[in-house]
Design a protein around this motif. Structure first.
Motif, mmCIF file in Angstrom:
data_model
loop_
_atom_site.group_PDB
_atom_site.id
_atom_site.type_symbol
_atom_site.label_atom_id
_atom_site.label_comp_id
_atom_site.label_asym_id
_atom_site.label_seq_id
_atom_site.Cartn_x
_atom_site.Cartn_y
_atom_site.Cartn_z
ATOM 1 N N ASP A 17 0.699 -1.099 0.104
ATOM 2 C CA ASP A 17 0.089 0.039 -0.265
ATOM 3 C C ASP A 17 0.714 1.368 -0.104
ATOM 4 O OD1 ASP A 17 -0.139 0.859 2.870
ATOM 5 O OD2 ASP A 17 0.134 -1.177 3.358
ATOM 6 N N GLU A 21 -0.367 2.360 -3.236
ATOM 7 C CA GLU A 21 -1.603 2.963 -3.151
ATOM 8 C C GLU A 21 -1.638 4.477 -3.070
ATOM 9 O OE1 GLU A 21 -4.284 0.371 -0.283
ATOM 10 O OE2 GLU A 21 -4.557 2.949 0.382
ATOM 11 N N TYR A 96 -7.358 2.099 -9.249
ATOM 12 C CA TYR A 96 -7.596 1.104 -9.036
ATOM 13 C C TYR A 96 -8.249 -0.515 -10.388
ATOM 14 C CZ TYR A 96 -12.156 1.039 -7.760
ATOM 15 O OH TYR A 96 -13.654 1.293 -7.086
ATOM 16 N N ILE A 115 -2.537 -4.249 2.947
ATOM 17 C CA ILE A 115 -4.300 -3.420 3.811
ATOM 18 C C ILE A 115 -3.339 -2.557 4.545
ATOM 19 C CG2 ILE A 115 -6.013 -3.531 5.174
ATOM 20 C CD1 ILE A 115 -7.055 -5.820 3.652
ATOM 21 N N TYR A 137 -11.567 -0.884 -0.082
ATOM 22 C CA TYR A 137 -10.456 -2.713 -0.163
ATOM 23 C C TYR A 137 -12.042 -3.850 -1.014
ATOM 24 C CZ TYR A 137 -6.762 -1.086 1.932
ATOM 25 O OH TYR A 137 -5.760 0.002 1.855
ATOM 26 N N ASP A 138 -12.582 -3.126 0.108
ATOM 27 C CA ASP A 138 -14.133 -4.025 -0.434
ATOM 28 C C ASP A 138 -14.413 -3.741 -2.271
ATOM 29 O OD1 ASP A 138 -16.705 -5.338 0.307
ATOM 30 O OD2 ASP A 138 -17.386 -4.051 -0.995
ATOM 31 N N VAL A 140 -12.723 -2.715 -4.064
ATOM 32 C CA VAL A 140 -11.076 -3.158 -5.065
ATOM 33 C C VAL A 140 -11.952 -4.538 -4.726
ATOM 34 C CG1 VAL A 140 -8.751 -3.719 -4.699
ATOM 35 C CG2 VAL A 140 -9.224 -1.637 -4.108
ATOM 36 N N PRO A 151 -7.806 -12.669 -4.500
ATOM 37 C CA PRO A 151 -6.682 -11.769 -3.786
ATOM 38 C C PRO A 151 -6.018 -12.423 -2.814
ATOM 39 C CG PRO A 151 -9.099 -11.184 -3.061
ATOM 40 C CD PRO A 151 -9.035 -12.722 -3.539
ATOM 41 N N ILE A 153 -3.693 -10.799 -0.014
ATOM 42 C CA ILE A 153 -3.715 -10.035 0.816
ATOM 43 C C ILE A 153 -2.989 -9.943 1.949
ATOM 44 C CG2 ILE A 153 -4.843 -8.962 3.410
ATOM 45 C CD1 ILE A 153 -7.699 -9.292 1.847
ATOM 46 N N LEU A 187 -11.452 -7.318 9.445
ATOM 47 C CA LEU A 187 -10.568 -7.863 7.811
ATOM 48 C C LEU A 187 -11.605 -9.397 7.938
ATOM 49 C CD1 LEU A 187 -6.769 -7.389 7.352
ATOM 50 C CD2 LEU A 187 -8.677 -5.691 6.783
#
Length: 493
Positions: A17, A21, A96, A115, A137-138, A140, A151, A153, A187
């Motif tokens: 990130d 990000e 994104y 994250i 993030y949801d 993404v 994903p 993570i 998470l």
């Protein structure tokens, strides 16, 4: 022997990130330990901007290298006239959808991203999470699902909310284990049913300095106390994850370089073995679920009498046993050599005269990747996942932004071929491969854009100037063909 890979092999890319990000103050995100790092270059390392109680500003060495000169009462500070690369990075926060589409067009079926803890809990101590952070993030993950990309993570990638570093001295405090678990549960509650693969920590064997651990002193007992607390936090996350999501799989990520003795002199051979135990200390403990028999030897080398000096709760050993990892993941970029008399934990190692190097002096050793895969599996006997590999290079685009990066194609062709040989010939069970920085991002060690890894060129310079336009490089189309053939195209090279 063909280099075609198993049908369920995962192909993708990896990012962090704070390097990718951006959006560092958007939608309620708090500040993290990497948000105070300036950019640098090969000559001048990155710095943390700090202020002590007396008001004196200090600029210690990069957190990536060492932070032992950070006073305990120092507080991070953002000052004018300094460029902080993590603040905007290459702005995945606003790009994104475009970036994930570019990944999908290469054929990716997995994307590793981290994250930002401070986007979910801005100070780390809030009672409830930041819903705007969860929403990002949801979105993404939904975009990844649109293209059937899984994903992968990374829960904690070398950073934590700055409040936890200043208030608790980071991972030196068991309070941070408690707060990490609150973050982890959040998470899992929000994304657990949609994500199978998780990494509890990134390059945990390389934790030194203020950024990765939030600890003011980067060596000695502070480093190994922080490591123990991270071991326990990882194990607790694995136990909780298996309970909440029974089909989930957990790893932690290790920085691995193939390491060879400089000569066959017995003293060089033995030194190399001892030095490698610095890495195995972390992998053995988390992969097997208990501290190795040589733990005291490692600790004594760093001025610690024995493992008994590390503060542990009565149930920590049982937690480590129950929360051991499901797979071992690692980064591999280079190999190095060591000889009797060298310092331990020499991240760069000594140059190998038999190898060519990158512009940053990293030895190009594709066979070393196969060697490393065998070493890890022989030792731990669990599946492996190559979650970082790639070549940092100076890319020179034409007027349209197109880069003819044949050197990157050559590097990846050789390394992927070595990986395929380890899988098909040596029978090493490997879940997948995620190439580092599939879209150009900020360098960890120097904060520059000049050192590029990606299949996609991003129009931005070392000070954040540029349009951020994304342009596929020649390697983009090459890897697309490799993935389409599930590795069989590697036989064509």
């Amino acid at each position: 022997m063909t280099r075609e890979l198993p049908s369920d092999f995962l192909w993708g890319g990896a990012t962090s990130d704070f390097q990718y990000e951006g959006g560092y103050r958007e939608n309620g995100r708090g500040l993290s330990t990497h948000d105070y790092e300036t950019n640098g270059n090969q000559i001048n390392p990155r710095h943390h901007t700090m202020v002590t109680s007396s008001g004196k500003k200090i600029f210690p060495k990069s957190a990536f290298v060492n932070a032992d000169d950070v006073p305990e009462n120092a507080k991070p500070l953002v000052v004018d006239n300094q460029y902080y690369p993590s603040h905007n990075a290459v702005d995945f926060f606003h790009h994104y959808k475009e970036d994930i589409k570019l990944m999908a067009n290469m054929g990716f079926n997995v994307f590793r991203f981290s994250i930002s803890w401070s986007r979910i809990y801005p100070t780390g101590e809030e009672e409830t999470p930041n819903q705007k952070g969860i929403e990002f993030y949801d979105n993404v993950i939904s975009e990844l699902e649109k293209y059937n990309i899984q994903p992968l993570i990374t829960i904690c990638h070398d950073e934590l909310p700055i409040n936890l570093a200043v208030k608790y001295d980071g991972w030196n405090s068991r309070k941070v284990i408690e707060l990490y678990m609150k973050y982890v549960r959040t998470l899992f509650d929000n994304f657990g049913k949609r994500c199978k693969y998780w990494l509890t920590f990134n390059e945990i064997n390389a934790i030194r300095g203020f950024g990765p651990t939030g600890v003011h002193k980067a060596s000695g007992i502070d480093r190994y106390q922080a490591a123990h607390n991270m071991f326990v936090a990882s194990a607790k996350a694995v136990i909780l994850g298996h309970k909440m999501m029974p089909k989930s799989q957990f790893g932690a990520m290790y920085a691995m370089s193939a390491s060879y003795p400089a000569t066959c002199k017995p003293e060089d051979m033995f030194h190399n073995q001892l030095e490698q135990r610095e890495n195995w200390y972390f992998i053995d403990t988390m992969g097997r679920g208990y501290y190795p028999v040589y733990a005291d030897e490692i600790l004594q080398h760093h001025g610690i009498k024995s493992l008994k000096e590390i503060k542990m709760d009565p149930d920590d050993k049982e937690v480590l046993k129950k929360g051991q990892l499901d797979f071992i993941s690692f980064s591999y970029y280079r190999s190095n050599i060591s000889k009797d008399g060298d310092d331990w934990f020499n991240v760069g190692g000594s140059p190998n005269p038999y190898l060519k190097t990158t512009p940053w002096g990293w030895g190009l050793d594709p066979l070393g990747l196969r060697y490393t895969m065998n070493m890890i599996y022989d030792r731990i006997q669990k599946p492996i996942f190559i979650v970082e590999n790639g070549m940092g290079a100076i890319d020179k685009p034409n007027q349209e932004g197109y880069v003819e990066d044949n050197y990157r194609i050559e590097y990846l062709s050789q390394h992927l071929s070595a990986m395929a040989d380890a899988i098909n010939i040596d029978k090493i069970p490997c879940i997948g491969y995620t190439m580092w920085g599939p879209i150009d991002l900020i360098s960890l060690s120097t904060g520059e854009m000049r050192k590029r890894y990606g299949f996609v060129y991003v129009d931005m310079d070392d000070l954040g100037n540029g349009t951020l336009k994304r342009t596929p490089k020649k390697s983009y189309f090459w890897i697309k063909h490799v993935i389409e053939t599930n590795g069989k195209a590697l036989d064509e090279n």
